[in-house]
Design a protein around this motif. Structure first.
Motif, PDB file in Angstrom:
ATOM      1  N   UNK A   5       0.858  -1.179   0.000  1.00 16.96           N
ATOM      2  CA  UNK A   5       0.000   0.000   0.000  1.00 16.96           C
ATOM      3  C   UNK A   5       0.896   1.231   0.000  1.00 16.96           C
ATOM      4  N   UNK A   6       0.618   2.167  -0.924  1.00 18.82           N
ATOM      5  CA  UNK A   6       1.377   3.417  -0.987  1.00 18.82           C
ATOM      6  C   UNK A   6       0.400   4.585  -0.975  1.00 18.82           C
ATOM      7  N   UNK A   7       0.909   5.765  -0.600  1.00 15.44           N
ATOM      8  CA  UNK A   7       0.086   6.962  -0.431  1.00 15.44           C
ATOM      9  C   UNK A   7       0.670   8.109  -1.241  1.00 15.44           C
ATOM     10  N   UNK A   8      -0.222   8.970  -1.748  1.00 12.19           N
ATOM     11  CA  UNK A   8       0.177  10.164  -2.495  1.00 12.19           C
ATOM     12  C   UNK A   8      -0.570  11.351  -1.909  1.00 12.19           C
ATOM     13  N   UNK A  59       0.672  -4.098  -6.817  1.00 12.27           N
ATOM     14  CA  UNK A  59       1.151  -5.477  -6.941  1.00 12.27           C
ATOM     15  C   UNK A  59       2.553  -5.432  -7.517  1.00 12.27           C
ATOM     16  N   UNK A  60       3.472  -6.106  -6.863  1.00  9.83           N
ATOM     17  CA  UNK A  60       4.862  -6.111  -7.303  1.00  9.83           C
ATOM     18  C   UNK A  60       5.174  -7.441  -7.959  1.00  9.83           C
ATOM     19  N   UNK A  61       5.545  -7.380  -9.225  1.00  7.48           N
ATOM     20  CA  UNK A  61       5.958  -8.563  -9.954  1.00  7.48           C
ATOM     21  C   UNK A  61       7.471  -8.491 -10.066  1.00  7.48           C
ATOM     22  N   UNK A  62       8.157  -9.183  -9.185  1.00 12.60           N
ATOM     23  CA  UNK A  62       9.607  -9.103  -9.139  1.00 12.60           C
ATOM     24  C   UNK A  62      10.201 -10.005 -10.211  1.00 12.60           C
ATOM     25  N   UNK A  63      10.698  -9.385 -11.260  1.00  8.55           N
ATOM     26  CA  UNK A  63      11.265 -10.095 -12.388  1.00  8.55           C
ATOM     27  C   UNK A  63      12.784 -10.038 -12.272  1.00  8.55           C
ATOM     28  N   UNK A  64      13.386 -11.096 -11.735  1.00  9.00           N
ATOM     29  CA  UNK A  64      14.833 -11.068 -11.518  1.00  9.00           C
ATOM     30  C   UNK A  64      15.608 -11.056 -12.820  1.00  9.00           C
ATOM     31  N   UNK A  65      15.040 -11.585 -13.884  1.00 10.51           N
ATOM     32  CA  UNK A  65      15.740 -11.541 -15.180  1.00 10.51           C
ATOM     33  C   UNK A  65      15.893 -10.104 -15.656  1.00 10.51           C
ATOM     34  N   UNK A  66      14.851  -9.300 -15.495  1.00  8.84           N
ATOM     35  CA  UNK A  66      14.939  -7.887 -15.874  1.00  8.84           C
ATOM     36  C   UNK A  66      15.982  -7.181 -15.011  1.00  8.84           C
ATOM     37  N   UNK A  67      16.037  -7.519 -13.720  1.00  7.61           N
ATOM     38  CA  UNK A  67      17.042  -6.917 -12.856  1.00  7.61           C
ATOM     39  C   UNK A  67      18.446  -7.286 -13.317  1.00  7.61           C
TER      40      UNK A  67
END
Length: 82
Positions: A5-8, A59-67
């Motif tokens: 959850x993030x806030x602006x 939603x965080x889709x952690x793509x280690x290949x992209x990293x």
């Protein structure tokens, strides 16, 4: 898939944030600035007559290949070891 959850804090509610819109004069350039700290977003909103804090579930889709492709060599070594 991880969630966060993030806030602006601002002067208007923003339903669909656009990362490409913004001023280049900000600390980190163009972007849509958020925080995980609700009180910090409330402080940002205090700068305006109309104070709005928008809340987003991300939603965080952690793509280690992209990293691996985009980070420097030291980062590559750490990711490869995991």
């Amino acid at each position: 898939m991880a969630r966060m959850t993030v806030y602006h804090g601002g002067y208007t509610s923003i339903e669909n944030p656009e990362i490409r819109i913004g001023k280049n004069t900000k600390d980190f350039g163009k972007g849509f600035y958020c925080t995980i700290i609700k009180e910090q977003a409330q402080r940002w909103a205090k700068r305006y007559d109309t104070k709005i804090v928008s809340i987003y579930d991300v939603r965080l889709n952690l793509n280690t290949e992209a990293l691996r492709r985009y980070c420097n060599g030291e980062c590559r070594e750490r990711i490869g070891k995991r």
